[in-house]
Scaffold this motif. Structure first.
Motif, mmCIF file in Angstrom:
data_model
loop_
_atom_site.group_PDB
_atom_site.id
_atom_site.type_symbol
_atom_site.label_atom_id
_atom_site.label_comp_id
_atom_site.label_asym_id
_atom_site.label_seq_id
_atom_site.Cartn_x
_atom_site.Cartn_y
_atom_site.Cartn_z
ATOM 1 N N THR A 119 30.605 -7.518 -5.810
ATOM 2 C CA THR A 119 30.887 -7.681 -7.229
ATOM 3 C C THR A 119 29.984 -6.727 -8.003
ATOM 4 O OG1 THR A 119 31.369 -10.006 -6.837
ATOM 5 C CG2 THR A 119 30.956 -9.356 -9.125
ATOM 6 N N PRO A 120 30.539 -5.883 -8.856
ATOM 7 C CA PRO A 120 29.682 -4.952 -9.609
ATOM 8 C C PRO A 120 28.772 -5.731 -10.566
ATOM 9 C CG PRO A 120 32.013 -4.650 -10.168
ATOM 10 C CD PRO A 120 31.947 -5.710 -9.132
ATOM 11 N N TRP A 121 27.611 -5.163 -10.866
ATOM 12 C CA TRP A 121 26.630 -5.839 -11.713
ATOM 13 C C TRP A 121 27.191 -6.172 -13.097
ATOM 14 C CZ3 TRP A 121 22.890 -8.500 -9.977
ATOM 15 C CH2 TRP A 121 22.230 -8.135 -8.811
ATOM 16 N N HIS A 122 28.045 -5.331 -13.656
ATOM 17 C CA HIS A 122 28.568 -5.604 -15.001
ATOM 18 C C HIS A 122 29.546 -6.788 -15.007
ATOM 19 C CE1 HIS A 122 31.859 -3.024 -13.527
ATOM 20 N NE2 HIS A 122 32.609 -3.635 -14.441
#
Length: 193
Positions: free
Chosen positions: A160-163
């Motif tokens: 999951t991307p940090w954003h």
């Protein structure tokens, strides 16, 4: 280790304590402040028959150690320690007694309680100051070398991307208080008396 031949023995390292598989062999390390001699005992798969007895010659800062490059996970082992037998001083070194590695990561077999487990002769006229010569190996559990690797199987990282990631911290008690389906928490909390 092949067909009853004496195992290949290297000096090893004093740390980490216990039996440590590194992917190529096993390092054995045991602390003993007063031991004069330490033997590593290797057993067959059942733990009933001792197959090798290896005298450890390396000692660093009261840690006895060796490395067996041919050893693998699943190997069963124990120790025999030689040293002073002075019960009045709290020293009961008795090489007739197999000792379980206090740092063992896995234990094979159970303890079969009997008098051979004691360093002294139970019922002797000198009571616990006597010396028992019976071998205790058949009644003792053995340490087992383990492989610390964890295979994840089909499990994969979520990536999951940090954003898009939310980090949420909550105390279980506080978050449970909002649930009406939890019987224990439907009653108001009472202060302790």
């Amino acid at each position: 280790m092949a067909n009853g031949a004496d195992p290949l023995l290297w000096p090893g390292k004093p740390y980490p304590l216990g039996a440590t598989w590194d992917g190529e062999g096993v390092n054995f390390a045991l602390f003993s402040e007063h031991a004069e001699k330490v033997e590593l005992c290797l057993f067959d798969r059942t733990g009933r028959r001792e197959t090798h007895r290896i005298q450890l010659s390396e000692q660093t800062d009261q840690v006895w150690h060796c490395y067996l490059p041919e050893a693998r996970p699943g190997l069963l082992y124990g120790y025999r320690l030689y040293g002073p037998y002075e019960p009045t001083k709290g020293l009961r070194y008795n090489p007739n007694k197999l000792l379980l590695d206090p740092y063992a990561k896995q234990i094979h077999g159970g303890l079969r309680w009997n008098d051979s487990l004691f360093a002294y002769r139970v019922g002797h006229r000198n009571e616990d100051l006597s010396f028992d010569r019976r071998d205790s190996a058949s009644a003792m559990p053995k340490g087992m070398v383990t492989d610390p690797a964890f295979t994840w199987g089909a499990d994969r990282a979520l990536r999951t991307p940090w954003h898009r990631t939310i980090i949420y911290e909550a105390l279980p008690c506080g978050i449970q208080m909002c649930r009406r389906d939890c019987e224990v928490l439907t009653q108001p909390l009472q202060p302790r008396q």
